[in-house]
Scaffold this active site. Structure first.
Site, PDB file in Angstrom:
ATOM      1  N   CYS A   1       0.890  -1.175   0.000  1.00  0.00           N
ATOM      2  CA  CYS A   1       0.000   0.000   0.000  1.00  0.00           C
ATOM      3  C   CYS A   1       0.914   1.207   0.000  1.00  0.00           C
ATOM      4  CB  CYS A   1      -0.881  -0.049   1.253  1.00  0.00           C
ATOM      5  SG  CYS A   1      -1.356   1.526   1.992  1.00  0.00           S
TER       6      CYS A   1
ATOM      7  N   CYS B   1       1.001   3.441   3.143  1.00  0.00           N
ATOM      8  CA  CYS B   1       1.573   2.742   4.298  1.00  0.00           C
ATOM      9  C   CYS B   1       3.083   2.583   4.106  1.00  0.00           C
ATOM     10  CB  CYS B   1       0.947   1.361   4.466  1.00  0.00           C
ATOM     11  SG  CYS B   1      -0.850   1.366   4.386  1.00  0.00           S
TER      12      CYS B   1
HETATM   13  P1  FAD Z   1      -2.012  -6.003  12.719  1.00  0.00           P
HETATM   14  O1  FAD Z   1      -1.795  -4.590  13.131  1.00  0.00           O
HETATM   15  O2  FAD Z   1      -1.744  -6.393  11.308  1.00  0.00           O
HETATM   16  O3  FAD Z   1      -1.118  -6.897  13.696  1.00  0.00           O
HETATM   17  C1  FAD Z   1      -0.890  -8.292  13.435  1.00  0.00           C
HETATM   18  C2  FAD Z   1      -0.743  -8.983  14.787  1.00  0.00           C
HETATM   19  O4  FAD Z   1       0.360  -8.425  15.489  1.00  0.00           O
HETATM   20  C3  FAD Z   1      -1.979  -8.759  15.674  1.00  0.00           C
HETATM   21  O5  FAD Z   1      -2.899  -9.771  15.497  1.00  0.00           O
HETATM   22  C4  FAD Z   1      -1.394  -8.736  17.080  1.00  0.00           C
HETATM   23  O6  FAD Z   1      -1.409 -10.016  17.643  1.00  0.00           O
HETATM   24  C5  FAD Z   1       0.062  -8.325  16.891  1.00  0.00           C
HETATM   25  N1  FAD Z   1       0.258  -6.935  17.284  1.00  0.00           N
HETATM   26  C6  FAD Z   1      -0.500  -5.867  16.939  1.00  0.00           C
HETATM   27  N2  FAD Z   1       0.018  -4.741  17.426  1.00  0.00           N
HETATM   28  C7  FAD Z   1       1.131  -5.103  18.112  1.00  0.00           C
HETATM   29  C8  FAD Z   1       2.089  -4.378  18.872  1.00  0.00           C
HETATM   30  N3  FAD Z   1       2.014  -3.043  18.976  1.00  0.00           N
HETATM   31  N4  FAD Z   1       3.080  -5.073  19.460  1.00  0.00           N
HETATM   32  C9  FAD Z   1       3.181  -6.417  19.344  1.00  0.00           C
HETATM   33  N5  FAD Z   1       2.303  -7.159  18.645  1.00  0.00           N
HETATM   34  C10 FAD Z   1       1.295  -6.512  18.027  1.00  0.00           C
HETATM   35  N6  FAD Z   1      -2.942   0.342   7.666  1.00  0.00           N
HETATM   36  C11 FAD Z   1      -3.603   1.518   7.537  1.00  0.00           C
HETATM   37  O7  FAD Z   1      -4.825   1.530   7.519  1.00  0.00           O
HETATM   38  N7  FAD Z   1      -2.917   2.717   7.444  1.00  0.00           N
HETATM   39  C12 FAD Z   1      -1.551   2.767   7.481  1.00  0.00           C
HETATM   40  O8  FAD Z   1      -0.963   3.841   7.371  1.00  0.00           O
HETATM   41  C13 FAD Z   1      -0.826   1.530   7.614  1.00  0.00           C
HETATM   42  N8  FAD Z   1       0.513   1.528   7.631  1.00  0.00           N
HETATM   43  C14 FAD Z   1       1.163   0.319   7.724  1.00  0.00           C
HETATM   44  C15 FAD Z   1       2.553   0.316   7.712  1.00  0.00           C
HETATM   45  C16 FAD Z   1       3.232  -0.891   7.767  1.00  0.00           C
HETATM   46  C17 FAD Z   1       4.738  -0.879   7.754  1.00  0.00           C
HETATM   47  C18 FAD Z   1       2.513  -2.120   7.820  1.00  0.00           C
HETATM   48  C19 FAD Z   1       3.238  -3.438   7.856  1.00  0.00           C
HETATM   49  C20 FAD Z   1       1.138  -2.114   7.838  1.00  0.00           C
HETATM   50  C21 FAD Z   1       0.452  -0.906   7.788  1.00  0.00           C
HETATM   51  N9  FAD Z   1      -0.939  -0.867   7.821  1.00  0.00           N
HETATM   52  C22 FAD Z   1      -1.595   0.322   7.698  1.00  0.00           C
HETATM   53  C23 FAD Z   1      -1.711  -2.082   8.102  1.00  0.00           C
HETATM   54  C24 FAD Z   1      -1.995  -2.187   9.631  1.00  0.00           C
HETATM   55  O9  FAD Z   1      -0.777  -2.018  10.374  1.00  0.00           O
HETATM   56  C25 FAD Z   1      -2.583  -3.552  10.025  1.00  0.00           C
HETATM   57  O10 FAD Z   1      -1.762  -4.581   9.551  1.00  0.00           O
HETATM   58  C26 FAD Z   1      -3.999  -3.718   9.498  1.00  0.00           C
HETATM   59  O11 FAD Z   1      -4.812  -2.658   9.950  1.00  0.00           O
HETATM   60  C27 FAD Z   1      -4.605  -5.047  10.000  1.00  0.00           C
HETATM   61  O12 FAD Z   1      -4.645  -5.013  11.402  1.00  0.00           O
HETATM   62  P2  FAD Z   1      -4.844  -6.273  12.316  1.00  0.00           P
HETATM   63  O13 FAD Z   1      -5.853  -5.918  13.345  1.00  0.00           O
HETATM   64  O14 FAD Z   1      -5.075  -7.475  11.483  1.00  0.00           O
HETATM   65  O15 FAD Z   1      -3.468  -6.467  13.118  1.00  0.00           O
END
Ligand code: FAD
Length: 402
Positions: free
Chosen positions: A328, A331
């Site tokens: 993305c 991101c």
């Molecule tokens: P995710 O955030 O994908 O986390 C995956 C797993 O990691 C979770 O299930 C949890 O168990 C664990 N986890 C979560 N947070 C933490 C933490 N702080 N410490 C330790 N473990 C943790 N999305 C956007 O909408 N806007 C953006 O600007 C954006 N920027 C991104 C930048 C990067 C580099 C990446 C890799 C992703 C970005 N995303 C962005 C996507 C977003 O971060 C999430 O991946 C997405 O929203 C899905 O979230 P999720 O609830 O599945 O968990």
């Protein structure tokens, strides 16, 4: 969960949560003005570098994933590709010896080529909900967390079977063969620090997503308290690591004071505007000197210090490369800005001695993109703390309603 406010010392730093809270508003205001100035708002990045680790097909088609680039004609002359290509860049062997204890290959970051890529105006591309999620996003986060596997420190872990409580919350498919234990005293400090840095960055990104999110039913934008609770506040250590990253960056800014004070910020052709940039930065540096009390000297000590440091650096460099796998554009933009900002801070704290930091002997120590990334990353983190205050207010109001 939002009522819980972390108190007392922030682990591995000489600072406490209350101290950071007491300066958050002032710091946020200064940083917010600073990142809107021409010097700090334009960032060049190469959006089209291939993911070096796997075939990335997961491109986000949501409108919110796109970014607006800036035509070079809007950029001050001396930052344009033609001007930059005249600057002699180190070729082949990047190990350029500079005065003091510093080599160019000591970077914690793979910087995009100075003359390739597009300029973006960061203020026009706010970090917020984009809809990027699913396997692609998960794979990137998994790869980043897995970089904390330090071969050397495995030796310290032989008697430990437990997992890091933070990672334990990852789905089984994400944790894979990880055997990290964040709470285990036997685990080396450096590994814990790596985990905190990454988890703090992840929590800060999640805070931005939840604060500026789109209601999928109504299409309206605004903060979503439940999103913040389930991603950050329900795991108090994640919130703590945002403070931790903030202190780390503040300490780097404080150490860089002589260098940042001597840097050339002329960008607008207007003496008054450039003077405003310098004055705001001076205020940020002042706060950083007072509260940026991260103690870098406790890390990388002992007989295997150099091996461990080399691994740490290599792993963090990989994190900056993993950003090319983010499917993305927006991101990836903010991922690159923030991993470059953290990498710059790590370089300043762990690689550079006072002589290397001296602007007189090393006027080209940092590239403009590193200075821009450092300040913008600090702004992101402090903005997250500012947003947390909003979420606390929302939580308090909800408590009254209930
Ligand atoms: P995710 O955030 O994908 O986390 C995956 C797993 O990691 C979770 O299930 C949890 O168990 C664990 N986890 C979560 N947070 C933490 C933490 N702080 N410490 C330790 N473990 C943790 N999305 C956007 O909408 N806007 C953006 O600007 C954006 N920027 C991104 C930048 C990067 C580099 C990446 C890799 C992703 C970005 N995303 C962005 C996507 C977003 O971060 C999430 O991946 C997405 O929203 C899905 O979230 P999720 O609830 O599945 O968990």
């Amino acid at each position: 969960a939002c009522k819980q406010f972390p108190t007392g010392p922030i682990e591995t730093t000489q600072c406490d949560f209350e101290t950071i809270e007491s300066v958050t508003d002032e710091l946020y205001n200064d940083l917010h003005t600073l990142v809107e100035t021409p010097f700090f708002k334009y960032f060049r990045l190469d959006l089209y570098r291939e993911c070096p680790f796997w075939q990335e097909n997961g491109f986000c088609m949501n409108r919110e994933c796109g970014i607006t680039t800036v035509d070079e004609s809007e950029i001050p002359d001396r930052w344009r590709a033609a001007a930059l290509s005249k600057i002699e860049m180190p070729k082949g062997d990047q190990r350029t010896v500079l005065p003091g204890c510093y080599y160019r290959d000591s970077d914690y970051c793979f910087l995009d080529d100075l003359t390739e890529g597009d300029y973006v105006d960061l203020t026009l591309n706010p970090e917020r909900f984009t809809g990027y999620a699913g396997d692609s996003a998960r794979r990137v986060w998994k790869a980043i967390y897995e970089e904390n596997c330090f071969g050397l420190s495995e030796l310290n872990l032989l008697s430990s079977n437990s997992r890091n409580p933070g990672l334990a919350s990852l789905p089984e498919s994400m944790t894979g063969a990880l055997t990290v234990d964040g709470e285990d005293a036997k685990e080396c400090l450096e590994r814990r620090v790596y985990y905190k840095i990454v988890s703090g960055l992840h929590a800060s990104i999640s805070t931005h997503i939840c604060h500026d999110t789109m209601n999928q039913t109504t299409g309206a934008w605004g903060p979503d308290l439940q999103c913040f609770i389930s991603r950050v506040a329900a795991y108090p250590e994640r919130l703590e690591y945002i403070y931790f990253d903030t202190v780390l960056l503040l300490r780097a800014v404080a150490r860089l004071e002589p260098y940042l004070s001597a840097y050339d910020y002329c960008a607008t052709g207007s003496h008054e505007d450039d003077a405003e940039t310098i004055a705001r930065l001076a205020k940020v540096i002042d706060v950083a000197r007072t509260v940026g009390r991260f103690d870098e000297s406790v890390l990388f000590r002992g007989e295997n210090a150099n091996v461990l440091k080399a691994e740490f650096k290599e792993h963090f460099r990989n994190v900056t490369r993993i950003m090319d796998c983010v499917g993305c554009d927006k991101c990836r933009l903010w991922g690159k800005v923030q991993t470059t900002g953290i990498a710059t801070a790590l370089k300043v704290l762990f690689e550079l001695d006072e002589k290397a930091l001296d602007p007189k002997s090393n006027s080209n120590l940092l590239q403009r993109s590193e200075v821009v990334a450092l300040i913008n990353t600090l702004h992101r983190l402090v903005e997250s703390l500012h947003m947390v205050q909003d979420f606390r207010r929302m939580w308090a109001e909800k408590g009254i309603e209930d």
